[in-house]
Design a protein around this motif. Structure first.
Motif, PDB file in Angstrom:
ATOM      1  N   CYS A   1       0.812  -1.214   0.000  1.00 57.54           N
ATOM      2  CA  CYS A   1       0.000   0.000   0.000  1.00 57.54           C
ATOM      3  C   CYS A   1       0.852   1.274   0.000  1.00 57.54           C
ATOM      4  N   ALA A   2       2.045   1.215   0.574  1.00 59.44           N
ATOM      5  CA  ALA A   2       2.895   2.404   0.644  1.00 59.44           C
ATOM      6  C   ALA A   2       3.712   2.609  -0.629  1.00 59.44           C
ATOM      7  N   VAL A   3       4.238   1.544  -1.184  1.00 55.45           N
ATOM      8  CA  VAL A   3       5.122   1.655  -2.343  1.00 55.45           C
ATOM      9  C   VAL A   3       4.334   1.756  -3.646  1.00 55.45           C
ATOM     10  N   LEU A   4       3.205   1.089  -3.709  1.00 51.91           N
ATOM     11  CA  LEU A   4       2.449   1.049  -4.954  1.00 51.91           C
ATOM     12  C   LEU A   4       2.072   2.437  -5.469  1.00 51.91           C
ATOM     13  N   PRO A   5       1.585   3.360  -4.623  1.00 54.02           N
ATOM     14  CA  PRO A   5       1.275   4.692  -5.160  1.00 54.02           C
ATOM     15  C   PRO A   5       2.491   5.397  -5.767  1.00 54.02           C
ATOM     16  N   LEU A   6       3.664   5.104  -5.255  1.00 55.97           N
ATOM     17  CA  LEU A   6       4.875   5.719  -5.802  1.00 55.97           C
ATOM     18  C   LEU A   6       5.214   5.176  -7.184  1.00 55.97           C
ATOM     19  N   LEU A   7       4.799   3.941  -7.437  1.00 53.78           N
ATOM     20  CA  LEU A   7       5.124   3.293  -8.708  1.00 53.78           C
ATOM     21  C   LEU A   7       3.987   3.327  -9.726  1.00 53.78           C
ATOM     22  N   LEU A   8       2.893   4.017  -9.403  1.00 51.24           N
ATOM     23  CA  LEU A   8       1.724   3.992 -10.287  1.00 51.24           C
ATOM     24  C   LEU A   8       2.043   4.442 -11.708  1.00 51.24           C
ATOM     25  N   GLY A   9       2.909   5.425 -11.842  1.00 48.68           N
ATOM     26  CA  GLY A   9       3.250   5.902 -13.181  1.00 48.68           C
ATOM     27  C   GLY A   9       4.047   4.896 -13.983  1.00 48.68           C
TER      28      GLY A   9
ATOM     29  N   PHE B   1      -7.167  -3.411  12.233  1.00 53.37           N
ATOM     30  CA  PHE B   1      -7.897  -3.922  11.077  1.00 53.37           C
ATOM     31  C   PHE B   1      -9.006  -2.959  10.660  1.00 53.37           C
ATOM     32  N   ALA B   2      -9.645  -2.304  11.636  1.00 49.26           N
ATOM     33  CA  ALA B   2     -10.664  -1.299  11.316  1.00 49.26           C
ATOM     34  C   ALA B   2     -10.044  -0.143  10.524  1.00 49.26           C
ATOM     35  N   LEU B   3      -8.834   0.274  10.907  1.00 47.28           N
ATOM     36  CA  LEU B   3      -8.149   1.329  10.158  1.00 47.28           C
ATOM     37  C   LEU B   3      -7.794   0.875   8.749  1.00 47.28           C
ATOM     38  N   LEU B   4      -7.350  -0.374   8.620  1.00 44.18           N
ATOM     39  CA  LEU B   4      -7.063  -0.915   7.287  1.00 44.18           C
ATOM     40  C   LEU B   4      -8.311  -0.897   6.401  1.00 44.18           C
ATOM     41  N   LEU B   5      -9.415  -1.337   6.948  1.00 52.44           N
ATOM     42  CA  LEU B   5     -10.663  -1.343   6.184  1.00 52.44           C
ATOM     43  C   LEU B   5     -11.081   0.075   5.825  1.00 52.44           C
ATOM     44  N   ALA B   6     -10.962   0.996   6.766  1.00 53.92           N
ATOM     45  CA  ALA B   6     -11.304   2.396   6.498  1.00 53.92           C
ATOM     46  C   ALA B   6     -10.421   2.954   5.390  1.00 53.92           C
ATOM     47  N   GLY B   7      -9.143   2.634   5.424  1.00 52.57           N
ATOM     48  CA  GLY B   7      -8.232   3.114   4.396  1.00 52.57           C
ATOM     49  C   GLY B   7      -8.551   2.565   3.014  1.00 52.57           C
ATOM     50  N   HIS B   8      -9.102   1.368   2.967  1.00 55.83           N
ATOM     51  CA  HIS B   8      -9.403   0.748   1.676  1.00 55.83           C
ATOM     52  C   HIS B   8     -10.793   1.073   1.150  1.00 55.83           C
ATOM     53  N   PHE B   9     -11.759   1.268   2.041  1.00 53.49           N
ATOM     54  CA  PHE B   9     -13.138   1.328   1.580  1.00 53.49           C
ATOM     55  C   PHE B   9     -13.867   2.642   1.828  1.00 53.49           C
ATOM     56  N   ILE B  10     -13.317   3.543   2.634  1.00 55.30           N
ATOM     57  CA  ILE B  10     -13.967   4.830   2.845  1.00 55.30           C
ATOM     58  C   ILE B  10     -13.332   5.833   1.890  1.00 55.30           C
TER      59      ILE B  10
ATOM     60  N   ALA C   1      -9.243  11.538   0.668  1.00 55.86           N
ATOM     61  CA  ALA C   1      -8.042  11.951  -0.052  1.00 55.86           C
ATOM     62  C   ALA C   1      -6.987  10.847   0.034  1.00 55.86           C
ATOM     63  N   VAL C   2      -6.080  10.827  -0.932  1.00 57.35           N
ATOM     64  CA  VAL C   2      -5.050   9.789  -1.006  1.00 57.35           C
ATOM     65  C   VAL C   2      -4.154   9.818   0.226  1.00 57.35           C
ATOM     66  N   LEU C   3      -3.825  10.994   0.736  1.00 54.78           N
ATOM     67  CA  LEU C   3      -2.945  11.103   1.895  1.00 54.78           C
ATOM     68  C   LEU C   3      -3.597  10.491   3.135  1.00 54.78           C
ATOM     69  N   ALA C   4      -4.891  10.731   3.328  1.00 54.22           N
ATOM     70  CA  ALA C   4      -5.597  10.140   4.469  1.00 54.22           C
ATOM     71  C   ALA C   4      -5.612   8.616   4.344  1.00 54.22           C
ATOM     72  N   GLU C   5      -5.815   8.118   3.138  1.00 56.96           N
ATOM     73  CA  GLU C   5      -5.806   6.667   2.901  1.00 56.96           C
ATOM     74  C   GLU C   5      -4.462   6.075   3.292  1.00 56.96           C
ATOM     75  N   TYR C   6      -3.393   6.749   2.903  1.00 65.67           N
ATOM     76  CA  TYR C   6      -2.041   6.296   3.216  1.00 65.67           C
ATOM     77  C   TYR C   6      -1.832   6.206   4.729  1.00 65.67           C
ATOM     78  N   TYR C   7      -2.236   7.231   5.473  1.00 66.89           N
ATOM     79  CA  TYR C   7      -2.057   7.223   6.921  1.00 66.89           C
ATOM     80  C   TYR C   7      -2.925   6.164   7.594  1.00 66.89           C
ATOM     81  N   LEU C   8      -4.156   6.024   7.158  1.00 67.40           N
ATOM     82  CA  LEU C   8      -5.038   5.005   7.746  1.00 67.40           C
ATOM     83  C   LEU C   8      -4.450   3.611   7.568  1.00 67.40           C
ATOM     84  N   ILE C   9      -3.961   3.330   6.379  1.00 68.28           N
ATOM     85  CA  ILE C   9      -3.404   2.009   6.098  1.00 68.28           C
ATOM     86  C   ILE C   9      -2.119   1.784   6.883  1.00 68.28           C
TER      87      ILE C   9
END
Length: 132
Positions: free
Chosen positions: A26-34, A86-95, A98-106
């Motif tokens: 989850c952390a490295v993939l956004p960096l490699l999206l391009g 696990f609740a934070l992981l689910l929140a990061g994936h399904f709520i 913004a991308v930055l909030a998703e990163y921190y939640l995960i």
């Protein structure tokens, strides 16, 4: 014989590894999206990979932490940390957010799950329920 296998393959170590793999994914993939489409990889859009990582993290955590609680230490802290992580992981994936909030939640979710496994491992080694 089943107990020997579970002793050799420590489920907490497996849970920590699964959580680290999920966090790195989850952390490295956004960096490699391009670069990924240029290389022919479609990992960013692979929902089955996401669900597989979440499911394996959940199942390994439930088995490992449940076993540690029932057989060894009877402490609720690892279970609470795991549930919060696990609740934070689910929140990061399904709520949607913004991308930055998703990163921190995960990241915080994975850290909570890893902490739960580490505490469970330590408390299981210092067992109070059974005398070894």
């Amino acid at each position: 014989m089943g107990e020997n296998i579970s002793r050799r393959m420590n489920l907490d170590t497996l849970g920590i590894s699964a959580s680290l793999l999920c966090a790195v994914h989850c952390a490295v993939l956004p960096l490699l999206l391009g670069a990924l489409p240029l290389l022919g990889f479609e990992l960013a859009e692979n929902e089955m990979l996401e669900y597989g990582l979440l499911l394996s993290s959940f199942l390994i955590g439930c088995i490992s932490l449940g076993r540690g609680y029932i057989r060894h230490h009877r402490r609720v802290m690892p279970l609470l940390l795991f549930a919060a992580g696990f609740a934070l992981l689910l929140a990061g994936h399904f709520i949607p957010q913004a991308v930055l909030a998703e990163y921190y939640l995960i990241c915080f979710g994975a850290a909570g799950i890893i902490a739960a496994h580490l505490i469970n491992l330590r408390q299981s080694r210092h067992c109070r329920v059974h005398k070894h």
